[in-house]
Design a protein around this motif. Structure first.
Motif, PDB file in Angstrom:
ATOM      1  N   VAL A  29       0.854  -1.192   0.000  1.00 55.62           N
ATOM      2  CA  VAL A  29       0.000   0.000   0.000  1.00 55.62           C
ATOM      3  C   VAL A  29       0.890   1.242   0.000  1.00 55.62           C
ATOM      4  N   HIS A  30       0.744   2.063  -1.028  1.00 56.40           N
ATOM      5  CA  HIS A  30       1.585   3.245  -1.159  1.00 56.40           C
ATOM      6  C   HIS A  30       0.819   4.552  -0.965  1.00 56.40           C
ATOM      7  N   ASP A  31      -0.495   4.508  -1.131  1.00 59.16           N
ATOM      8  CA  ASP A  31      -1.298   5.725  -1.101  1.00 59.16           C
ATOM      9  C   ASP A  31      -2.211   5.742   0.120  1.00 59.16           C
ATOM     10  N   GLY A  32      -2.384   6.914   0.696  1.00 64.55           N
ATOM     11  CA  GLY A  32      -3.308   7.057   1.811  1.00 64.55           C
ATOM     12  C   GLY A  32      -2.671   7.683   3.029  1.00 64.55           C
ATOM     13  N   PHE A  33      -3.509   8.039   3.979  1.00 66.70           N
ATOM     14  CA  PHE A  33      -3.013   8.667   5.203  1.00 66.70           C
ATOM     15  C   PHE A  33      -4.062   8.586   6.295  1.00 66.70           C
ATOM     16  N   VAL A  34      -3.636   8.913   7.489  1.00 69.42           N
ATOM     17  CA  VAL A  34      -4.519   9.093   8.643  1.00 69.42           C
ATOM     18  C   VAL A  34      -4.357  10.522   9.118  1.00 69.42           C
ATOM     19  N   LYS A  35      -5.484  11.187   9.374  1.00 68.94           N
ATOM     20  CA  LYS A  35      -5.445  12.564   9.865  1.00 68.94           C
ATOM     21  C   LYS A  35      -6.345  12.658  11.098  1.00 68.94           C
ATOM     22  N   LEU A  36      -5.844  13.269  12.152  1.00 68.56           N
ATOM     23  CA  LEU A  36      -6.616  13.473  13.380  1.00 68.56           C
ATOM     24  C   LEU A  36      -6.718  14.954  13.706  1.00 68.56           C
ATOM     25  N   PHE A  37      -7.878  15.344  14.259  1.00 66.82           N
ATOM     26  CA  PHE A  37      -8.098  16.708  14.727  1.00 66.82           C
ATOM     27  C   PHE A  37      -8.458  16.653  16.203  1.00 66.82           C
TER      28      PHE A  37
ATOM     29  N   ILE B 173     -10.481  14.546  20.912  1.00 68.13           N
ATOM     30  CA  ILE B 173     -10.546  14.269  19.480  1.00 68.13           C
ATOM     31  C   ILE B 173     -11.903  14.702  18.939  1.00 68.13           C
ATOM     32  N   ILE B 174     -11.888  15.535  17.898  1.00 67.16           N
ATOM     33  CA  ILE B 174     -13.137  16.073  17.351  1.00 67.16           C
ATOM     34  C   ILE B 174     -13.388  15.644  15.909  1.00 67.16           C
ATOM     35  N   GLY B 175     -12.440  14.929  15.310  1.00 66.84           N
ATOM     36  CA  GLY B 175     -12.659  14.493  13.937  1.00 66.84           C
ATOM     37  C   GLY B 175     -11.456  13.773  13.379  1.00 66.84           C
ATOM     38  N   GLY B 176     -11.637  13.210  12.203  1.00 64.82           N
ATOM     39  CA  GLY B 176     -10.535  12.512  11.565  1.00 64.82           C
ATOM     40  C   GLY B 176     -10.859  12.100  10.148  1.00 64.82           C
ATOM     41  N   VAL B 177      -9.809  11.755   9.424  1.00 68.59           N
ATOM     42  CA  VAL B 177      -9.915  11.289   8.044  1.00 68.59           C
ATOM     43  C   VAL B 177      -8.995  10.088   7.888  1.00 68.59           C
ATOM     44  N   VAL B 178      -9.474   9.062   7.191  1.00 67.00           N
ATOM     45  CA  VAL B 178      -8.638   7.919   6.853  1.00 67.00           C
ATOM     46  C   VAL B 178      -8.752   7.689   5.348  1.00 67.00           C
ATOM     47  N   VAL B 179      -7.619   7.599   4.681  1.00 68.12           N
ATOM     48  CA  VAL B 179      -7.576   7.287   3.252  1.00 68.12           C
ATOM     49  C   VAL B 179      -6.727   6.043   3.080  1.00 68.12           C
ATOM     50  N   GLY B 180      -7.317   5.003   2.499  1.00 69.88           N
ATOM     51  CA  GLY B 180      -6.571   3.766   2.312  1.00 69.88           C
ATOM     52  C   GLY B 180      -7.504   2.593   2.129  1.00 69.88           C
TER      53      GLY B 180
ATOM     54  N   ARG C  47      -9.875  -0.359   2.979  1.00 68.53           N
ATOM     55  CA  ARG C  47     -10.756  -0.636   4.124  1.00 68.53           C
ATOM     56  C   ARG C  47     -10.803   0.536   5.109  1.00 68.53           C
ATOM     57  N   ALA C  48     -10.737   1.754   4.605  1.00 65.49           N
ATOM     58  CA  ALA C  48     -10.848   2.926   5.485  1.00 65.49           C
ATOM     59  C   ALA C  48     -12.175   2.919   6.232  1.00 65.49           C
ATOM     60  N   SER C  49     -13.220   2.330   5.610  1.00 66.09           N
ATOM     61  CA  SER C  49     -14.531   2.242   6.257  1.00 66.09           C
ATOM     62  C   SER C  49     -14.465   1.465   7.565  1.00 66.09           C
ATOM     63  N   GLU C  50     -13.555   0.518   7.682  1.00 67.92           N
ATOM     64  CA  GLU C  50     -13.370  -0.227   8.925  1.00 67.92           C
ATOM     65  C   GLU C  50     -12.409   0.492   9.861  1.00 67.92           C
ATOM     66  N   LEU C  51     -11.389   1.107   9.283  1.00 68.91           N
ATOM     67  CA  LEU C  51     -10.335   1.718  10.082  1.00 68.91           C
ATOM     68  C   LEU C  51     -10.785   2.990  10.794  1.00 68.91           C
ATOM     69  N   VAL C  52     -11.839   3.640  10.284  1.00 69.24           N
ATOM     70  CA  VAL C  52     -12.293   4.894  10.884  1.00 69.24           C
ATOM     71  C   VAL C  52     -13.048   4.672  12.193  1.00 69.24           C
ATOM     72  N   HIS C  53     -13.455   3.426  12.470  1.00 67.65           N
ATOM     73  CA  HIS C  53     -14.323   3.187  13.631  1.00 67.65           C
ATOM     74  C   HIS C  53     -13.722   3.629  14.961  1.00 67.65           C
ATOM     75  N   PRO C  54     -12.445   3.342  15.251  1.00 67.30           N
ATOM     76  CA  PRO C  54     -11.920   3.842  16.528  1.00 67.30           C
ATOM     77  C   PRO C  54     -11.953   5.362  16.647  1.00 67.30           C
ATOM     78  N   ILE C  55     -11.776   6.067  15.526  1.00 71.43           N
ATOM     79  CA  ILE C  55     -11.874   7.525  15.573  1.00 71.43           C
ATOM     80  C   ILE C  55     -13.319   7.933  15.821  1.00 71.43           C
ATOM     81  N   SER C  56     -14.260   7.204  15.211  1.00 68.59           N
ATOM     82  CA  SER C  56     -15.676   7.485  15.429  1.00 68.59           C
ATOM     83  C   SER C  56     -16.055   7.315  16.895  1.00 68.59           C
ATOM     84  N   ILE C  57     -15.540   6.258  17.528  1.00 66.55           N
ATOM     85  CA  ILE C  57     -15.795   6.057  18.955  1.00 66.55           C
ATOM     86  C   ILE C  57     -15.198   7.191  19.768  1.00 66.55           C
TER      87      ILE C  57
END
Length: 473
Positions: free
Chosen positions: A401-409, A417-424, A426-436
């Motif tokens: 995997v060469h493309d993508g990132f994790v961003k936290l606010f 923590i008030i927000g975040g972005v995941v690009v990569g 299965r990002a739909s699965e990886l965003v869950h801990p940030i959602s919690i």
């Protein structure tokens, strides 16, 4: 006026069987109401029958093709029966689409069985309001039925937007609901519209080996998403061979035999074998008796609701795409549940869009939750930001995997923590801990101190949180 219902269970009538409707029905039944669902499009609505479930099933095949394209980097190659190198993998689009529609039909049937088990009555037909406490149904098998109600929930959804200059014919000029009738792969597909729907289909069909041209009226794809994420996606799409026409607005789409022509407002033309229109959605709110019942619509024809799904008419609620609040199946379902919790007197928390996680199912995926970069840059809320590229993640390196990132606010000072972005992948699965973290107002230190597996993609989320830590002063 409806007949008084003293001492009897509350009567709930739900118009529309999509996520907003059937999830509301399950809640109302659980709380003891007598529930009727009026369904005209198939249980599950467009989300299950023609939109979300079909498109994500198609994308699942596209994801496999994307994985296969990276196989040589991981040391995997393909040979034919004689030992010669096989240079490409072929997709049978007819077979793919038959699987897509079977899964959608099966999911719709599952919903029907669940509603039946919970004692929900399903009436097939088109329902409209007769005042605020009565629904008149034009039955599918003929005739009408009038159903008395103590509360009505409107969950009628939305339909693909079309234009007089670009009328779908269901064969070569298509909406996203019509693509599953294709039995042969397009030789050159023109996708008009670079929002979420357009980007998802463009990405999927390109992964299936189809030549794709994406026509975008904006200066980049996904204008409503995180700019960094959209830039990564557009770079990947172009690198894989997609032609992206930025700042190019469609004027018309015409067909001549087996060829379609998209004419742009600047006079340029684009030819292809098929055209997919992704021009947004329009609410299905016409001929429902809303105005005479006192239900107020906005200028776009969407039903106006508050944060507990109430309309302007007493006893009438609305949920899902017909409200235009946020066109996600998860939001529709929550709006429907909230409506029933509110009407039936259960504990209810008003809808909070800052806790909604969403995902763009492209390759790579883009997942977001909470406050976003645009709002932070505009000064709407102060926040500290960190971005970590997945290229530095050990698991990502192993998987190629060469493309993508994790961003936290997070909030300055408190580190909440008030927000975040995941690009990569299965990002739909990886965003869950940030959602919690967003939902529970967790701090970056709490996120950082939780164990992650090594090696894992989720390790980048913990690492991003560690980088936002401030030591004692």
């Amino acid at each position: 006026m409806s007949t008084p219902n003293f001492g009897q269970p509350d009567r709930v009538v739900i118009v529309g069987g999509g996520p907003g409707g059937y999830e509301a029905a399950l809640v109302a039944a659980q709380l003891g109401a007598t529930v009727t669902v009026v369904d005209s499009d198939g249980l599950g609505g467009s989300a299950v029958v023609t939109d979300c479930v079909p498109s994500k099933t198609l994308i699942a095949t596209a994801e496999l093709m994307t994985d296969l394209s990276g196989a040589p980097e991981l040391g995997v190659s393909f040979e034919d029966h004689e030992g010669d190198s096989a240079d490409h993998v072929v997709v049978d689009l007819d077979r793919v689409n038959r699987r897509v529609m079977k899964l959608a039909a099966d999911q719709s049937a599952d919903i029907g069985r669940r509603l039946e088990r919970e004692g929900v009555r399903v009436v097939r037909g088109f329902g409209r309001l007769d005042g605020t406490d009565r629904v008149v149904v034009e039955l599918t098998e003929g005739g009408t039925e009038t159903i008395e109600a103590d509360a009505v929930l409107l969950a009628t959804g939305a339909a693909p937007r079309t234009l007089p200059t670009a009328e779908p014919d269901g064969e070569r000029i298509l909406t996203w609901e019509q693509v599953y009738d294709l039995t042969e792969a397009p030789s050159r597909l023109i996708v008009v519209g670079s929002g979420v729907t357009g980007a998802e289909f463009a990405s999927a069909y390109m992964s299936l080996g189809i030549e794709v041209v994406l026509v975008s009226s904006r200066d980049r794809v996904l204008p409503g998403e995180d700019a960094d994420a959209a830039t990564v996606l557009e770079d990947v799409l172009k690198r894989r061979g997609m032609e992206v026409l930025s700042k190019s607005r469609m004027e018309s789409v015409t067909r001549a035999g087996d060829e379609v022509t998209v004419t742009l407002t600047d006079g340029r033309t684009v030819q292809g074998s098929h055209c997919l229109l992704a021009l947004g959605s329009v609410p299905k709110t016409a001929e429902l008796g809303l105005e005479t019942a006192g239900v107020v619509l906005d200028e776009g024809g969407f039903v106006r609701v508050d944060r507990v799904s109430r309309t302007s008419a007493r006893g009438v609620y609305a949920a899902g795409d017909c409200t235009g609040v946020l066109m996600l199946a998860s939001v529709a379902a929550m709006q429907g549940r909230i409506a029933m919790w509110h009407f039936l007197g259960d504990a209810v928390t008003p809808l909070d869009l800052k806790q909604v996680s969403s995902n763009v199912f492209t390759a790579p995926e883009i997942a977001t939750v909470g406050w976003q970069q645009k709002a932070i840059d505009a000064g709407e809320i102060p926040a500290e930001t960190v971005r970590l590229d997945l290229a530095g993640n050990p698991r990502a390196k192993m998987q190629g995997v060469h493309d993508g990132f994790v961003k936290l606010f997070c909030r300055p000072g408190t580190g909440i923590i008030i927000g975040g972005v995941v690009v990569g992948p299965r990002a739909s699965e990886l965003v869950h801990p940030i959602s919690i973290a967003v939902a529970e107002s967790l701090t970056v230190d709490q996120m950082a101190h939780a164990f992650t597996v090594y090696p894992s993609m989720s390790g980048s989320i913990a690492e991003a949180a560690r980088r936002l830590h401030h030591g004692p002063t």
